[in-house]
Motif scaffolding. Structure first.
Motif, PDB file in Angstrom:
ATOM      1  N   TYR A  97       0.836  -1.213   0.000  1.00  0.00           N
ATOM      2  CA  TYR A  97       0.000   0.000   0.000  1.00  0.00           C
ATOM      3  C   TYR A  97       0.862   1.252   0.000  1.00  0.00           C
ATOM      4  O   TYR A  97       1.925   1.271   0.609  1.00  0.00           O
ATOM      5  CB  TYR A  97      -0.967  -0.038   1.204  1.00  0.00           C
ATOM      6  N   LYS A  98       0.337   2.281  -0.693  1.00  0.00           N
ATOM      7  CA  LYS A  98       1.112   3.511  -0.898  1.00  0.00           C
ATOM      8  C   LYS A  98       1.147   4.383   0.352  1.00  0.00           C
ATOM      9  O   LYS A  98       2.146   5.018   0.661  1.00  0.00           O
ATOM     10  CB  LYS A  98       0.499   4.318  -2.064  1.00  0.00           C
ATOM     11  N   THR A  99       0.005   4.418   1.084  1.00  0.00           N
ATOM     12  CA  THR A  99      -0.054   5.285   2.259  1.00  0.00           C
ATOM     13  C   THR A  99      -0.547   4.492   3.466  1.00  0.00           C
ATOM     14  O   THR A  99      -1.202   3.447   3.313  1.00  0.00           O
ATOM     15  CB  THR A  99      -1.049   6.452   2.052  1.00  0.00           C
ATOM     16  N   ASN A 143      -2.959   5.396   5.492  1.00  0.00           N
ATOM     17  CA  ASN A 143      -4.428   5.354   5.535  1.00  0.00           C
ATOM     18  C   ASN A 143      -5.009   4.310   4.589  1.00  0.00           C
ATOM     19  O   ASN A 143      -6.035   3.703   4.898  1.00  0.00           O
ATOM     20  CB  ASN A 143      -5.018   6.741   5.260  1.00  0.00           C
ATOM     21  N   ASP A 144      -4.333   4.099   3.413  1.00  0.00           N
ATOM     22  CA  ASP A 144      -4.777   3.017   2.516  1.00  0.00           C
ATOM     23  C   ASP A 144      -4.609   1.679   3.231  1.00  0.00           C
ATOM     24  O   ASP A 144      -5.512   0.841   3.255  1.00  0.00           O
ATOM     25  CB  ASP A 144      -3.938   2.994   1.228  1.00  0.00           C
ATOM     26  N   ALA A 167      -7.190  -1.802   4.644  1.00  0.00           N
ATOM     27  CA  ALA A 167      -7.027  -3.037   3.860  1.00  0.00           C
ATOM     28  C   ALA A 167      -6.908  -4.258   4.780  1.00  0.00           C
ATOM     29  O   ALA A 167      -6.313  -4.165   5.858  1.00  0.00           O
ATOM     30  CB  ALA A 167      -5.781  -2.932   2.986  1.00  0.00           C
ATOM     31  N   GLY A 201      -3.471  -4.836   5.885  1.00  0.00           N
ATOM     32  CA  GLY A 201      -2.772  -3.564   5.871  1.00  0.00           C
ATOM     33  C   GLY A 201      -1.913  -3.259   7.076  1.00  0.00           C
ATOM     34  O   GLY A 201      -0.885  -2.600   6.978  1.00  0.00           O
ATOM     35  N   HIS A 219     -11.651  -0.321  11.347  1.00  0.00           N
ATOM     36  CA  HIS A 219     -11.321  -1.067  10.108  1.00  0.00           C
ATOM     37  C   HIS A 219     -10.828  -2.470  10.436  1.00  0.00           C
ATOM     38  O   HIS A 219     -10.021  -2.644  11.356  1.00  0.00           O
ATOM     39  CB  HIS A 219     -10.220  -0.354   9.331  1.00  0.00           C
ATOM     40  N   SER A 263      -8.519  -4.509   9.539  1.00  0.00           N
ATOM     41  CA  SER A 263      -7.265  -4.436   8.772  1.00  0.00           C
ATOM     42  C   SER A 263      -6.036  -4.854   9.555  1.00  0.00           C
ATOM     43  O   SER A 263      -4.909  -4.636   9.097  1.00  0.00           O
ATOM     44  CB  SER A 263      -7.062  -2.969   8.346  1.00  0.00           C
TER      45      SER A 263
END
Ligand code: SBS
Ligand code: ZN
Length: 260
Positions: free
Chosen positions: A127-129, A131-132, A136, A139, A203, A205
């Motif tokens: 993941y790029k960030t 928060n992304d 996930a 994540g 989340h 995640s």
């Protein structure tokens, strides 16, 4: 808007109204029952590569006290155990009770500890960030460490000495050169299961890695956390920051695995 908290009206039993995933199938924390955890020989040890970590600041976010790290590269990661790739160190924070009450989020065979430290890492490979990653299913990886009451912890004073600087919600101050390795117990044996953030947005995640061995801190040290306040400096309603923990949630169709 109307913000979530730990009070009667805005606490864990009300979170589902704004965050319906609160009633989801992989919510955290849970009650860990050691006898029902599956000993899994494929589960290797976890490795905490924190030697190059760079702490940045310590802050009061109105829910807990958080120490943030420079996560612009893979300088400090957790790897191994249930994880398929390294997860980058982002922050750590605590949950605690009121005087003499329990305060951990996870419980062990129905018994809570005085407090629980969460060391939060994110999957920067996929993941790029942050928060992304936080939204996930694979994540985040959060290391949970129980705090039990006893003698003074020899390094916790580095954190408690800074708490007067972040008494109110929204306050932050530089906090350089702190390595969370000093807050680890001697054994890295753990339980692991798939769960969620224990605060909104809840989340689902998080790969939870909960260490079996608690660290020991004194009642005096833990009492320092209760000088913090949920409210901002300008708010006239003073609310002591304590009992900022979510109670155990339904295990549903999950199993907890145990490292050897
Ligand atoms: C991920 C949130 C920020 N929360 C966390 O990063 C977080 C990390 C660890 C835990 S714990 N206690 O499980 O270790 C809990 C929360 C930001 N954010 C992104 C979208 C979003 C929507 C509403 C509110 C906040 C939101
Ligand atoms: Zn937490």
């Amino acid at each position: 808007g109307h913000h979530w908290g730990y009070g009667k009206e805005d606490g864990p039993s009300a979170w589902h109204r704004q965050y319906p995933v609160a009633k989801g199938n992989r919510q955290s924390p849970i009650d860990i029952i050691p006898n029902e955890a599956r000993r899994d020989s494929t589960l290797g040890p976890i490795f905490l590569k924190y030697d190059q970590c760079r702490s940045l600041n310590i802050a009061n976010n109105g829910h807990s006290v958080v120490v943030e790290f420079d996560d612009s590269d893979d300088r400090s990661v957790v790897l191994g155990g249930p994880l398929d790739n390294p997860y980058r160190l982002k922050q750590f924070h605590f949950h605690w009770g009121g005087k003499g009450c329990e305060g951990s989020e996870h419980t062990v065979a129905g018994v809570g500890y005085a407090s629980e430290l969460h060391v939060v890492h994110w999957n920067a490979v996929k993941y790029k960030t942050y928060n992304d990653a936080a939204a996930a299913p694979d994540g985040l990886a959060v290391l949970g460490i129980f705090l039990e009451l006893g003698d003074d912890h020899r390094w916790l004073h580095m954190i408690t000495d800074a708490l007067y600087m972040v008494k109110f919600k929204g306050s932050a101050t530089d906090f350089k050169g702190f390595n969370p390795k000093c807050l680890l117990p001697s054994s890295l044996h753990y339980w692991t299961y798939l769960g969620s953030l224990t605060t909104p947005p809840l989340h689902e995640s998080v790969t939870w890695i909960v260490l079996k061995e608690p660290i020991v801190v004194s009642e005096k040290q833990l009492g320092m956390f209760r000088m913090l306040q949920f409210n901002g400096e300008e708010e006239d309603q003073r609310m002591r920051m304590e009992n900022n923990f979510r109670p155990p949630q339904n295990l549903k169709e999950r199993i907890v695995r145990s490292s050897n």
